[in-house]
Design a protein around this motif. Structure first.
Motif, PDB file in Angstrom:
ATOM      1  N   ILE A 407       0.706  -1.122  -0.039  1.00 20.47           N
ATOM      2  CA  ILE A 407       0.086   0.107   0.015  1.00 20.47           C
ATOM      3  C   ILE A 407       0.931   1.297   0.101  1.00 20.47           C
ATOM      4  N   LEU A 408       0.765   1.852  -1.066  1.00 17.00           N
ATOM      5  CA  LEU A 408       1.690   3.208  -1.192  1.00 17.00           C
ATOM      6  C   LEU A 408       0.687   4.187  -0.708  1.00 17.00           C
ATOM      7  N   GLY A 409       0.995   5.090   0.220  1.00 20.89           N
ATOM      8  CA  GLY A 409       0.095   6.148   0.747  1.00 20.89           C
ATOM      9  C   GLY A 409      -0.759   5.923   2.039  1.00 20.89           C
ATOM     10  N   TRP A 410      -1.422   7.071   2.364  1.00 20.89           N
ATOM     11  CA  TRP A 410      -2.181   6.805   3.801  1.00 20.89           C
ATOM     12  C   TRP A 410      -3.229   7.801   3.822  1.00 20.89           C
ATOM     13  N   ASN A 411      -4.408   7.022   3.903  1.00 14.28           N
ATOM     14  CA  ASN A 411      -5.394   7.995   4.323  1.00 14.28           C
ATOM     15  C   ASN A 411      -6.174   7.455   5.394  1.00 14.28           C
ATOM     16  N   SER A 435       4.348   5.222   3.499  1.00 14.36           N
ATOM     17  CA  SER A 435       4.080   6.637   3.715  1.00 14.36           C
ATOM     18  C   SER A 435       5.116   7.440   4.287  1.00 14.36           C
ATOM     19  N   VAL A 436       4.938   8.914   3.978  1.00 18.86           N
ATOM     20  CA  VAL A 436       5.876   9.793   4.732  1.00 18.86           C
ATOM     21  C   VAL A 436       5.151  10.085   6.100  1.00 18.86           C
ATOM     22  N   ILE A 437       3.945   9.690   6.413  1.00 19.47           N
ATOM     23  CA  ILE A 437       3.575  10.113   7.698  1.00 19.47           C
ATOM     24  C   ILE A 437       4.039   9.147   8.702  1.00 19.47           C
TER      25      ILE A 437
END
Length: 646
Positions: A407-411, A435-437
């Motif tokens: 999974i690339l990204g986060w929400n 993710s950068v988070i």
């Protein structure tokens, strides 16, 4: 004294046009008195103060009197007064009236005046769902016509309550291809649904249906979207109680966290359908992980560019008949099952046996292109479904290996997605989230959502995957599925741009590695889907899917239960089948025969998906084809789209 006088003037001028006019009138009177006093010594015909003041006022208000004066002193005073008249009498009055008119026009444009409407459809809030919802309502002509007939009006009255009404937002409505010139039929009003006075401004208590779309919230927001939605439901409940004897309007509310569904139901006493958006999108993504390319089926069923859609209709003539007998009366539609009301709730029975008997008040569930296809037609005997003597159910394949997912990204939907993967107990998943988070922030969100299932392992990786070097370190070629999640920290266009760039970098790396994992891309703007047309990927437009669902459930309440049944683990579910599982050999096969074969295995055939059809300049997905159409079945490149029951 001077400062006090200035302050006094300021306070009077800010009170509005009426006070401004009074101040200008006082100034005109003062100039007239001073001019009258100065010209009084000149004699005839100005023998008293009253005549002199009137003489000064006439020159102040009309410059045409300037040539009638004689004498140097009188002409000097007359000239000064006339010039002052241009500045004060005309300039100030024009400025005040212009400002007043501009303010009134601005108030009208802002939508601050209350509306008087009845049985209208009301959308509370301006989000990335609002315009698609309006487009869906205008597009659903047949369903909308039946809805308007039920509520007793002829034309759609659509009112949108937005936080601010500007010409830009009206232009956004005009630019939408499904709205266009009909944007002038939409009434915009400024306000917040949390304020009962603003709800009165849009006459919410007399609406036939109210749609509450959810908006995006960031991690810095103390009040999330679900809190505002529940507070809005409480405001609607309180506001409607003011008008005694008026039943509460029907509400379709979007809740992001499914765990707050019960709270939403308790907050509103009237008829309500609560759509859990996070769970819905997570289920679609999870099922697409299990069945690659299934997103194309969902995009056809849940998008504004409708080829096939779900319809619910009651037929009195169907009572006492079996679904197998009814099938021949609807040659252009597929009967998915029935909808039955039990204990004041709608219960769907989908993918049931052909000998399932329809009872009184049951409603048939169709997959078809138009509502007209749900009309009873002349029976065609050779297209009816034979009731098999024995239902040879296909054994569901159990996963023997762990599926690796990147999974690339986060929400905020990612925890719901991981939780959804954990509901498939017979399958195991190894998930890496990049993710950068900070990983601690993400782990905290995961823990708040609940404990992970034993079938899912989750690993948090901190990295900026837009950087090609960082992306290579993740080694995406080692995964079975890759999901590009749309960021909620950016605006829609910025988030889509980032996701598209991520995909292009990812594709370049995978080509070098000669790896072909299944890639799913989540976007916010449907216009950006065209940018990805030449790439081999799958796209889910989350706001479009949710907007379609909210609009359609507002027009036909029973649809929500059907979608929940289709997208929830267990029960009826849309999947792909290999032709070998039905023992179908390569070659031509009519859809009518395919329906019979699927029925003999306890499943409902919906269409076919051909992996190489794009090379033949043909659509890859064919749902509900003509029953006599010859389908080219290729065992290696063709999959059957069926409705099965787990």
């Amino acid at each position: 004294m001077i400062e006090r006088f200035k302050y006094f003037l300021e306070r009077q001028f800010v009170k509005g046009a009426h006070y401004q006019l009074l101040m200008v009138a006082a100034l005109i009177g003062l100039i007239s008195i001073i001019g009258g006093i100065l010209v009084l010594p000149t004699g005839e015909p100005l023998n008293d103060l009253g005549e002199s003041v009137w003489w000064a006022f006439l020159r102040l208000s009309d410059p045409g009197y300037l040539g009638d004066d004689e004498g140097a002193w009188r002409r000097i005073i007359s000239t000064i007064i006339t010039v002052a008249g241009y500045v004060v009498f005309l300039g100030a009055l024009v400025a005040i009236i212009t400002t007043w008119l501009h303010g009134k026009m601005r108030n009208l444009e802002q939508g601050l005046t209350p509306v008087t409407a009845e049985n209208h459809i009301l959308v509370l809030g301006w989000t990335n769902r609002t315009i698609p919802i309006a487009g869906e309502l205008f597009q659903s002509t047949t369903r909308l016509r039946r809805f308007l007939r039920r509520v007793g009006i002829r034309n759609l009255q659509l009112i949108i309550l937005a936080d601010d009404v500007t010409p830009d937002r009206l232009q956004e409505l005009k630019d939408d291809e499904l709205i266009g010139k009909r944007a002038h039929d939409i009434i915009l009003r400024s306000g917040t649904p949390l304020d009962s006075e603003h709800l009165q401004r849009v006459d919410s208590s007399r609406a036939s249906a109210i749609i509450i779309p959810s908006h995006s919230t960031g991690p810095q927001d103390l009040i999330n979207a679900d809190v505002e939605t529940i507070k809005t439901l409480l405001s609607l409940n309180e506001h409607s109680d003011v008008e005694k004897g008026v039943p509460l309007p029907y509400v379709v509310a979007e809740i992001q966290d499914e765990r707050k569904r019960r709270a939403a139901h308790r907050a509103y006493s009237g008829p309500i359908e609560v759509v859990a958006s996070d769970s819905l999108i997570s289920r679609l993504i999870a099922q697409n992980v299990r069945h690659s390319k299934l997103s194309e089926v969902y995009n056809e069923l849940l998008s504004r560019n409708v080829n096939n859609n779900l319809f619910v209709r009651e037929h009195d003539s169907a009572t006492g008949k079996t679904l197998g007998e009814l099938d021949q009366s609807f040659p252009n539609a597929i009967i998915l099952g029935i909808m039955r009301e039990e204990k004041n709730d709608f219960v769907p029975y989908l993918n049931v046996q052909a000998d399932f008997e329809v009872k009184q008040d049951d409603r048939l569930v169709f997959l078809t292109r138009s509502f007209q296809d749900t009309e009873v037609q002349e029976p065609i005997s050779d297209l009816s479904i034979d009731i098999p003597e024995k239902r040879n159910s296909i054994d569901q394949k159990k996963e023997t290996t762990t599926k690796k997912i990147l999974i690339l990204g986060w929400n905020h939907r990612v925890p719901a997605l991981i939780n959804e993967l954990g509901t498939y107990n017979e399958e195991t998943y190894d998930v890496d989230i990049v993710s950068v988070i900070p990983a601690d922030t993400r782990n905290k969100a995961m823990n708040l959502f609940g404990d992970l299932s034993s079938t899912v392992t989750c690993n948090q990786i901190e990295s900026d995957f837009v950087n090609e070097t960082e992306l290579r370190r993740v080694n995406p070629a080692n995964y079975d599925n890759i999901i590009l999640i749309n960021s909620e920290r950016l605006e829609n266009e910025e988030a889509d741009a980032r996701s598209i760039v991520d995909y292009i970098l990812l594709e370049e790396i995978l080509q070098e590695e000669e790896s072909n994992p299944s890639i799913l891309l989540e976007l916010s703007d449907p216009n950006n889907q065209n940018l990805m047309a030449r790439y081999d990927n799958e796209v889910i437009i989350s706001p479009m899917i949710l907007s379609h669902l909210l609009a359609q459930v507002a027009l036909r309440r029973e649809l929500h239960t059907i979608y929940n049944e289709l997208f929830t683990v267990g029960g009826a579910e849309i999947i792909f089948r290999d032709p070998e599982e039905y023992e179908i050999e390569s070659g031509p096969l009519t859809f009518a025969n395919l329906k019979k074969i699927a029925a003999s295995h306890g499943e409902t055939a919906l269409g076919i998906y051909s992996a190489n059809s794009m090379q033949e300049n043909d659509t890859s997905l064919k749902l509900n084809p003509d029953r006599n159409q010859q389908l080219n079945i290729k065992s290696q490149n063709t999959r059957l789209v069926v409705l099965t029951t787990y």
